[in-house]
Enzyme design. Structure first.
Site, PDB file in Angstrom:
ATOM      1  N   ASP A  42       0.834  -1.201   0.014  1.00 32.70           N
ATOM      2  CA  ASP A  42       0.114  -0.087   0.075  1.00 32.70           C
ATOM      3  C   ASP A  42       0.918   1.091   0.021  1.00 32.70           C
ATOM      4  O   ASP A  42       1.801   1.073   0.562  1.00 32.70           O
ATOM      5  CB  ASP A  42      -0.792  -0.084   1.112  1.00 32.70           C
ATOM      6  CG  ASP A  42      -1.866  -1.046   1.159  1.00 32.70           C
ATOM      7  OD1 ASP A  42      -2.252  -1.568   0.003  1.00 32.70           O
ATOM      8  OD2 ASP A  42      -2.486  -1.488   2.200  1.00 32.70           O
ATOM      9  N   TYR A  70       6.406  -9.080   8.335  1.00 34.72           N
ATOM     10  CA  TYR A  70       6.117  -7.442   8.644  1.00 34.72           C
ATOM     11  C   TYR A  70       6.324  -6.986   9.841  1.00 34.72           C
ATOM     12  O   TYR A  70       6.338  -7.846  10.769  1.00 34.72           O
ATOM     13  CB  TYR A  70       4.719  -7.015   8.084  1.00 34.72           C
ATOM     14  CG  TYR A  70       3.982  -7.214   6.824  1.00 34.72           C
ATOM     15  CD1 TYR A  70       4.318  -6.262   5.793  1.00 34.72           C
ATOM     16  CD2 TYR A  70       3.868  -8.674   6.481  1.00 34.72           C
ATOM     17  CE1 TYR A  70       3.801  -6.640   4.522  1.00 34.72           C
ATOM     18  CE2 TYR A  70       3.263  -8.947   4.993  1.00 34.72           C
ATOM     19  CZ  TYR A  70       3.481  -7.785   3.993  1.00 34.72           C
ATOM     20  OH  TYR A  70       2.695  -8.162   2.953  1.00 34.72           O
ATOM     21  N   ASP A  84      -6.325   2.144   7.675  1.00 35.26           N
ATOM     22  CA  ASP A  84      -5.003   2.694   7.853  1.00 35.26           C
ATOM     23  C   ASP A  84      -5.276   4.322   7.865  1.00 35.26           C
ATOM     24  O   ASP A  84      -6.143   4.779   8.071  1.00 35.26           O
ATOM     25  CB  ASP A  84      -4.194   2.323   6.795  1.00 35.26           C
ATOM     26  CG  ASP A  84      -4.346   2.773   5.108  1.00 35.26           C
ATOM     27  OD1 ASP A  84      -5.620   3.331   5.030  1.00 35.26           O
ATOM     28  OD2 ASP A  84      -4.065   2.316   4.334  1.00 35.26           O
ATOM     29  N   ARG A 176      -4.012  -4.639   7.281  1.00 37.87           N
ATOM     30  CA  ARG A 176      -5.395  -3.913   7.856  1.00 37.87           C
ATOM     31  C   ARG A 176      -6.215  -4.435   8.266  1.00 37.87           C
ATOM     32  O   ARG A 176      -6.855  -4.005   9.180  1.00 37.87           O
ATOM     33  CB  ARG A 176      -5.461  -3.028   6.492  1.00 37.87           C
ATOM     34  CG  ARG A 176      -4.479  -1.838   6.246  1.00 37.87           C
ATOM     35  CD  ARG A 176      -5.210  -0.876   4.989  1.00 37.87           C
ATOM     36  NE  ARG A 176      -4.850  -1.685   3.825  1.00 37.87           N
ATOM     37  CZ  ARG A 176      -5.918  -1.236   2.809  1.00 37.87           C
ATOM     38  NH1 ARG A 176      -6.974  -0.541   3.030  1.00 37.87           N
ATOM     39  NH2 ARG A 176      -5.639  -2.261   1.755  1.00 37.87           N
TER      40      ARG A 176
END
Length: 221
Positions: A42, A70, A84, A176
């Protein structure tokens, strides 16, 4: 006779760049058409983006299928429409009653194979249209849950209301959505405030190129 050109680039994607922005920059520098990335990040996420050029574009699916790792932060007690910072933050609930043990217990429910619904602001297609495009038009799209595998979901630090986490997961996992679902499990809501992809399979962020330096190197060939 020369072999057909093929190359793989490990790039540290800058914040606010789309994955396609990076591909376009590399494509223009190489002056060839066959350039693609192996897994979207993203715009507000940073970290490892694998970009394939020439004959190596045939390897994109193989790279995409590899395990991802991550690190990042979730904010408890608030949410956003996109889960987000792309959309405005909306306060949901007080979080002062939550302890580190509460958070860790909730996180345990999101390991192994889970069913996950991708966020409305995502690039998946439903009935031929990307979900984020439908969302921008105000359409309500039915998104079915899909199985993903969370190998590890670790609490690195809890600074209420901020969760610092590390996650190792399969292809197709939306971090997310993990923020949304963890916030719902804790009853206070949550959104992802930062995200860095640190690994794809055996490829690590510390091996990645800074984008301006890579473009300069390509153009100097």
């Amino acid at each position: 006779m020369e072999e057909p050109y093929g190359e793989v680039f490990l790039i540290d994607k800058p914040i606010e760049w789309t994955s396609f922005d990076v591909v376009k920059k590399v494509r223009n520098a190489l002056r060839i058409k066959k350039v693609g990335h192996a897994g979207t990040l993203d715009p507000l996420a940073t970290g490892l983006l694998i970009v394939c050029a020439g004959k190596m574009t045939k390897q994109i699916e193989r790279f995409m299928g590899q395990e991802k790792e991550y690190t990042g932060t979730f904010e408890l007690g608030s949410t956003t429409e996109s889960f987000d910072l792309e959309k405005p933050v909306i306060f949901q609930a007080e979080t002062s009653h939550l302890s580190e043990a509460d958070v860790e217990k909730a996180m345990e429910k999101f390991t192994g194979e889970i069913q996950q619904i991708p966020p409305m602001h995502s690039a998946i297609k439903v009935d031929g249209e990307r979900v984020y495009e439908a969302a921008r038009k105000g359409k309500i799209v039915q998104i079915d849950p899909r199985p993903v595998f969370i190998e590890e979901f670790e609490l690195m630090k809890f600074e209420n209301p901020t969760i610092h986490f590390r996650v190792v997961c399969s292809k197709g996992t939306y971090i997310r959505s993990l923020a949304r679902d963890l916030g719902n499990e804790l009853g206070v809501g949550a959104y992802m405030s930062s995200l860095v992809r640190v690994r794809i399979g055996e490829y690590k962020l510390e091996e990645a190129h800074n984008l301006p330096d890579l473009i300069a190197e390509i153009k100097s060939r």
